[in-house]
Scaffold this motif. Sequence first.
Motif, mmCIF file in Angstrom:
data_model
loop_
_atom_site.group_PDB
_atom_site.id
_atom_site.type_symbol
_atom_site.label_atom_id
_atom_site.label_comp_id
_atom_site.label_asym_id
_atom_site.label_seq_id
_atom_site.Cartn_x
_atom_site.Cartn_y
_atom_site.Cartn_z
ATOM 1 N N ILE A 17 9.455 2.593 -12.363
ATOM 2 C CA ILE A 17 9.167 1.271 -12.924
ATOM 3 C C ILE A 17 10.083 0.221 -12.304
ATOM 4 O O ILE A 17 9.627 -0.860 -11.918
ATOM 5 N N LEU A 18 11.371 0.544 -12.188
ATOM 6 C CA LEU A 18 12.295 -0.400 -11.545
ATOM 7 C C LEU A 18 11.861 -0.691 -10.114
ATOM 8 O O LEU A 18 11.928 -1.835 -9.652
ATOM 9 N N TYR A 19 11.416 0.324 -9.400
ATOM 10 C CA TYR A 19 10.959 0.154 -8.020
ATOM 11 C C TYR A 19 9.696 -0.696 -7.951
ATOM 12 O O TYR A 19 9.519 -1.489 -7.028
ATOM 13 N N ALA A 20 8.809 -0.554 -8.915
ATOM 14 C CA ALA A 20 7.523 -1.256 -8.895
ATOM 15 C C ALA A 20 7.654 -2.748 -9.193
ATOM 16 O O ALA A 20 6.802 -3.529 -8.781
ATOM 17 N N VAL A 21 8.699 -3.142 -9.902
ATOM 18 C CA VAL A 21 8.895 -4.549 -10.268
ATOM 19 C C VAL A 21 9.659 -5.239 -9.139
ATOM 20 O O VAL A 21 10.782 -4.835 -8.817
ATOM 21 N N PRO A 22 9.088 -6.271 -8.526
ATOM 22 C CA PRO A 22 9.748 -6.899 -7.375
ATOM 23 C C PRO A 22 11.203 -7.321 -7.612
ATOM 24 O O PRO A 22 12.039 -7.129 -6.735
ATOM 25 N N ARG A 23 11.527 -7.845 -8.769
ATOM 26 C CA ARG A 23 12.903 -8.302 -9.035
ATOM 27 C C ARG A 23 13.914 -7.160 -9.057
ATOM 28 O O ARG A 23 15.092 -7.366 -8.788
ATOM 29 N N THR A 24 13.465 -5.954 -9.422
ATOM 30 C CA THR A 24 14.372 -4.811 -9.539
ATOM 31 C C THR A 24 14.064 -3.716 -8.520
ATOM 32 O O THR A 24 14.572 -2.604 -8.626
ATOM 33 N N ALA A 25 13.229 -4.026 -7.527
ATOM 34 C CA ALA A 25 12.765 -3.007 -6.583
ATOM 35 C C ALA A 25 13.898 -2.377 -5.774
ATOM 36 O O ALA A 25 13.884 -1.177 -5.527
ATOM 37 N N ALA A 54 0.837 -1.205 0.000
ATOM 38 C CA ALA A 54 0.000 0.000 0.000
ATOM 39 C C ALA A 54 0.874 1.258 0.000
ATOM 40 O O ALA A 54 0.633 2.191 -0.781
ATOM 41 N N ILE A 55 1.889 1.273 0.855
ATOM 42 C CA ILE A 55 2.811 2.419 0.906
ATOM 43 C C ILE A 55 3.537 2.556 -0.422
ATOM 44 O O ILE A 55 3.624 3.646 -1.000
ATOM 45 N N SER A 56 4.066 1.442 -0.919
ATOM 46 C CA SER A 56 4.770 1.467 -2.201
ATOM 47 C C SER A 56 3.838 1.894 -3.323
ATOM 48 O O SER A 56 4.233 2.665 -4.212
ATOM 49 N N GLY A 57 2.594 1.419 -3.291
ATOM 50 C CA GLY A 57 1.637 1.772 -4.327
ATOM 51 C C GLY A 57 1.335 3.257 -4.367
ATOM 52 O O GLY A 57 1.254 3.858 -5.449
ATOM 53 N N LEU A 58 1.176 3.865 -3.199
ATOM 54 C CA LEU A 58 0.950 5.313 -3.147
ATOM 55 C C LEU A 58 2.135 6.070 -3.730
ATOM 56 O O LEU A 58 1.969 7.032 -4.495
ATOM 57 N N LEU A 59 3.331 5.628 -3.368
ATOM 58 C CA LEU A 59 4.540 6.268 -3.889
ATOM 59 C C LEU A 59 4.625 6.092 -5.402
ATOM 60 O O LEU A 59 4.924 7.051 -6.126
ATOM 61 N N ILE A 60 4.366 4.891 -5.878
ATOM 62 C CA ILE A 60 4.424 4.613 -7.319
ATOM 63 C C ILE A 60 3.417 5.488 -8.067
ATOM 64 O O ILE A 60 3.751 6.080 -9.105
ATOM 65 N N LEU A 61 2.193 5.596 -7.556
ATOM 66 C CA LEU A 61 1.183 6.438 -8.202
ATOM 67 C C LEU A 61 1.618 7.905 -8.239
ATOM 68 O O LEU A 61 1.487 8.579 -9.262
ATOM 69 N N PHE A 62 2.136 8.403 -7.119
ATOM 70 C CA PHE A 62 2.587 9.794 -7.063
ATOM 71 C C PHE A 62 3.718 10.043 -8.061
ATOM 72 O O PHE A 62 3.686 11.018 -8.819
ATOM 73 N N LEU A 98 9.230 -0.931 0.848
ATOM 74 C CA LEU A 98 10.034 -2.048 0.338
ATOM 75 C C LEU A 98 10.449 -2.982 1.470
ATOM 76 O O LEU A 98 10.432 -4.202 1.318
ATOM 77 N N TYR A 99 10.795 -2.419 2.612
ATOM 78 C CA TYR A 99 11.196 -3.237 3.757
ATOM 79 C C TYR A 99 10.066 -4.178 4.186
ATOM 80 O O TYR A 99 10.297 -5.346 4.488
ATOM 81 N N LEU A 100 8.853 -3.669 4.196
ATOM 82 C CA LEU A 100 7.711 -4.481 4.615
ATOM 83 C C LEU A 100 7.345 -5.550 3.591
ATOM 84 O O LEU A 100 6.815 -6.598 3.947
ATOM 85 N N ARG A 101 7.624 -5.304 2.314
ATOM 86 C CA ARG A 101 7.198 -6.249 1.279
ATOM 87 C C ARG A 101 8.308 -7.134 0.733
ATOM 88 O O ARG A 101 8.032 -8.063 -0.020
ATOM 89 N N ASP A 102 9.563 -6.901 1.116
ATOM 90 C CA ASP A 102 10.673 -7.658 0.524
ATOM 91 C C ASP A 102 11.490 -8.370 1.596
ATOM 92 O O ASP A 102 12.206 -7.730 2.374
ATOM 93 N N GLU A 103 11.385 -9.663 1.616
ATOM 94 C CA GLU A 103 12.095 -10.480 2.603
ATOM 95 C C GLU A 103 13.614 -10.342 2.487
ATOM 96 O O GLU A 103 14.332 -10.385 3.492
ATOM 97 N N ARG A 104 14.119 -10.150 1.269
ATOM 98 C CA ARG A 104 15.574 -9.996 1.074
ATOM 99 C C ARG A 104 16.103 -8.771 1.812
ATOM 100 O O ARG A 104 17.168 -8.818 2.421
#
Length: 135
Positions: free
Chosen positions: A69-77, A18-26, A120-126
Amino acid sequence: MHTAETSVSKSAYRAGWAISGLLILFLAFDGAIKLVPLDIVTQTMGELGWPTTASMARTLGVLTLACTILYAVPRTAVLGAILLTAYLGGAIATHVRIGNPLFSHTLFGVYLGVMAWGGLYLRDERLRALIPLGR
């Protein structure tokens, strides 16, 4: 990748998106209005001491969208977050240079950076494995 066995709850994972989505939209909106570019974009660029040409606005728009776009894609976030941090650092430096108000203008890039890395911290285990906060 998020799995049921990860150390973060589903609600935290969803909050991260949700946080990432708001940032991506902005940032997508911000990049898009620079591609056109709207008059307010070039006017604001001039007030910030940047060239007011359409090509400069479009260049900034392409950079914003590419990093987003790089941030929005999990592999390149993570790469996207690093590049967004650099981009936002330039925005912060611009506001410091011209003496804009601290909390409303200068630190706005910091707020966006905190959203980027927090989401990203909340959504990415790596990232949580790399930076084990609270352990």
